[in-house]
Structure formats: structure tokens, C-alpha cells
Write an enzyme that holds these catalytic residues in place. Structure first.
Site, PDB file in Angstrom:
ATOM      1  CG  HIS A  84      -1.618  -1.138   1.635  1.00 28.40           C
ATOM      2  ND1 HIS A  84      -2.984  -1.213   1.492  1.00 28.40           N
ATOM      3  CD2 HIS A  84      -1.228  -2.327   2.175  1.00 28.40           C
ATOM      4  CE1 HIS A  84      -3.411  -2.399   1.918  1.00 28.40           C
ATOM      5  NE2 HIS A  84      -2.366  -3.088   2.331  1.00 28.40           N
ATOM      6  CE1 TYR A  85      -2.174   6.192  -2.074  1.00 30.68           C
ATOM      7  CE2 TYR A  85      -0.813   5.872  -4.019  1.00 30.68           C
ATOM      8  CZ  TYR A  85      -1.991   6.297  -3.436  1.00 30.68           C
ATOM      9  OH  TYR A  85      -2.984   6.853  -4.202  1.00 30.68           O
ATOM     10  CB  THR A  86       0.529   6.294   4.170  1.00 32.82           C
ATOM     11  OG1 THR A  86       1.377   7.272   3.537  1.00 32.82           O
ATOM     12  CG2 THR A  86       1.395   5.252   4.873  1.00 32.82           C
ATOM     13  CD  GLU A 134      -0.947   1.411   4.596  1.00 31.46           C
ATOM     14  OE1 GLU A 134      -0.567   2.291   3.783  1.00 31.46           O
ATOM     15  OE2 GLU A 134      -2.135   1.031   4.700  1.00 31.46           O
ATOM     16  CG  HIS A 186      -5.106  -1.560  -1.118  1.00 32.54           C
ATOM     17  ND1 HIS A 186      -5.378  -0.504  -0.288  1.00 32.54           N
ATOM     18  CD2 HIS A 186      -6.094  -2.456  -0.886  1.00 32.54           C
ATOM     19  CE1 HIS A 186      -6.464  -0.760   0.412  1.00 32.54           C
ATOM     20  NE2 HIS A 186      -6.931  -1.932   0.069  1.00 32.54           N
ATOM     21  CG  ASP A 217      -3.029   1.905  -2.113  1.00 34.79           C
ATOM     22  OD1 ASP A 217      -4.205   1.812  -2.502  1.00 34.79           O
ATOM     23  OD2 ASP A 217      -2.639   1.422  -1.037  1.00 34.79           O
TER      24      ASP A 217
END
Length: 229
Positions: free
Chosen positions: A26-28, A91, A133, A143
Site C-alpha cells: 500500500h501507500y499511506t 504501508e 492494494h 495504491d
């Protein structure tokens, strides 16, 4: 450097007998890493991940790998809709498309590779089940996105990347794309454009259009052949 412990209360037991066989990236999608860390540890937010990696490469451990973190949300892959049950979530601190999406810096990528290799040494995660994700939630998520370096991870056995793609003179019909997306693992229960965009973000980042074209067909055909060989 070992991860820094910062336990999140947002966790629970995994179902008995469920093997961890997906690594989900994921990215945040928040302005700062501090904001993201606070949210991942906020009981009212009801979200978490097993790890967070700052842009400078610092790794924060939030949820033990043997427990279930809350990172995938409504999701599906290869017919399974229990992605949190069977996955480890990482993340990556990045503001994302809403707050100024940017490339993932070298220290962060190096830390991710080291962490992911260690995780795969502990769990039976096939290389082709290192996913983003957006792969498991194409209608909702973007993401880690088109700036993420999937080919680099694949060179370390973390994910797959086809090295050669056949040439297509004409774009195949939409049904051709959907059939192969389903064979790869995408669940075909959202708009066709979202499915195509998710595939392109991962495997054809130079052209995330959500529409069929010859370049996407070539990459999809090569990947399908690679996974089924």
C-alpha cells in the site's frame, strides 16, 4: 536495522488453519508519515497494517505477523474475499494521488525489499502473490500506483514481471482482456475500466487509461503465459 515496535490496537486473531499466502503493498495516502502512523494506531479508525516504512527507510512494526491486521478492506483475489485473513500488509509512506504522489525513494525501496524477503522466508507466499492494494480492490484503490517500481521487486523474486511481450497489430475485444484478467487473479465484479486501470498501474504503468489497447494486450498475454507455464 530491526523494525521499531509501535503496536497498533487494531488487530485480531487469524482464522485457524489460514496460511499467509499474500503480501499486500500500500501507500499511506496521507500528508506525512506521522499522520499515517497515528491513524494506523487509532482504535476509532479501525485500520492497521503489519508494517509501515518511512521514506528514509525506517521500518515500524505495528501488528505481529501471526495476527490479522485491517488493511485490505473490501477486496478479492483469485476468488478469495478474505484478504486480511491471509495476507501481510505493508504501508509505504507516500502522500498518494490526493496529496502529491511522488516516486518512492531509494532508502524506502531498499528497506521494503529487505523486509519482504524476510517475510517470504517465514511464510509460503508465492512470488506472483506479491500484490498491490489496487489489484485486490480495483474499484476503490490506486495504491501503490504507477510510480511504484514493480520490475525492481520482481528482480528480487518479489512479484512477477514479464520480460518479453508479443506484438499485437490490433486490439483484442474486451472479452479477451476480461478472460485473461480473471485467469491472473482479478475478480471481475467491478467496472471493466477499473479492472484495466488496476492491471495497467501494476504491469503497464506508462499508460494507465482504463481502456483496452495493443500495448496492454501484449503485457497481459505475456504475463498470463508466464504464470501458466
Amino acid at each position: 536495522m530491526p523494525p521499531t515496535a509501535h503496536p497498533s490496537p487494531n488487530r485480531e486473531a487469524r482464522p485457524d488453519g489460514t496460511a499467509v499466502d499474500i503480501l499486500l503493498l500500500h501507500y499511506t495516502g496521507m500528508r506525512t508519515g506521522a499522520e499515517a502512523l497515528a491513524r494506523l494506531c487509532d482504535p476509532e479508525a479501525k485500520v492497521s497494517a503489519h508494517y509501515l516504512i518511512e521514506e528514509d527507510g525506517r521500518v515500524v512494526a505495528l501488528v505481529p505477523e501471526e495476527l490479522r491486521a485491517w488493511h485490505a478492506g473490501v477486496s478479492c483475489w483469485a476468488g478469495a474475499r478474505d484478504i486480511n485473513d491471509r495476507s501481510i500488509g505493508i504501508e509505504l509512506v507516500n502522500p498518494g494521488h490526493e496529496w502529491g504522489y511522488r516516486p518512492f525513494p531509494e532508502p524506502q525501496m531498499a528497506a521494503l525489499i529487505a523486509l519482504a524477503e524476510a517475510i517470504r522466508a517465514r511464510h509460503p507466499i508465492p512470488s506472483h502473490r506479491v500484490l498491490g492494494h489496487s489489484d485486490v480492490a480495483p474499484a476503490r484503490k490506486q495504491d501503490p500506483g504507477e510510480l511504484f517500481d514493480w520490475p525492481r521487486l520482481a528482480r528480487h523474486g518479489l512479484g512477477v514481471w514479464p520480460s518479453q511481450a508479443p506484438a499485437f497489430e490490433e486490439t483484442p475485444p474486451l472479452a479477451w482482456f476480461l478472460e485473461r484478467l480473471g485467469r491472473i487473479g482479478y475478480c471481475l465484479d467491478c467496472e471493466d475500466s477499473a479492472l484495466l486501470a488496476a492491471f495497467q498501474r501494476h504491469w503497464r504503468p506508462e499508460a494507465v487509461t482504463g481502456t483496452p489497447d495493443t500495448g496492454t494486450a501484449a503485457r497481459l498475454a505475456a504475463l498470463t503465459k508466464m504464470l501458466e507455464t
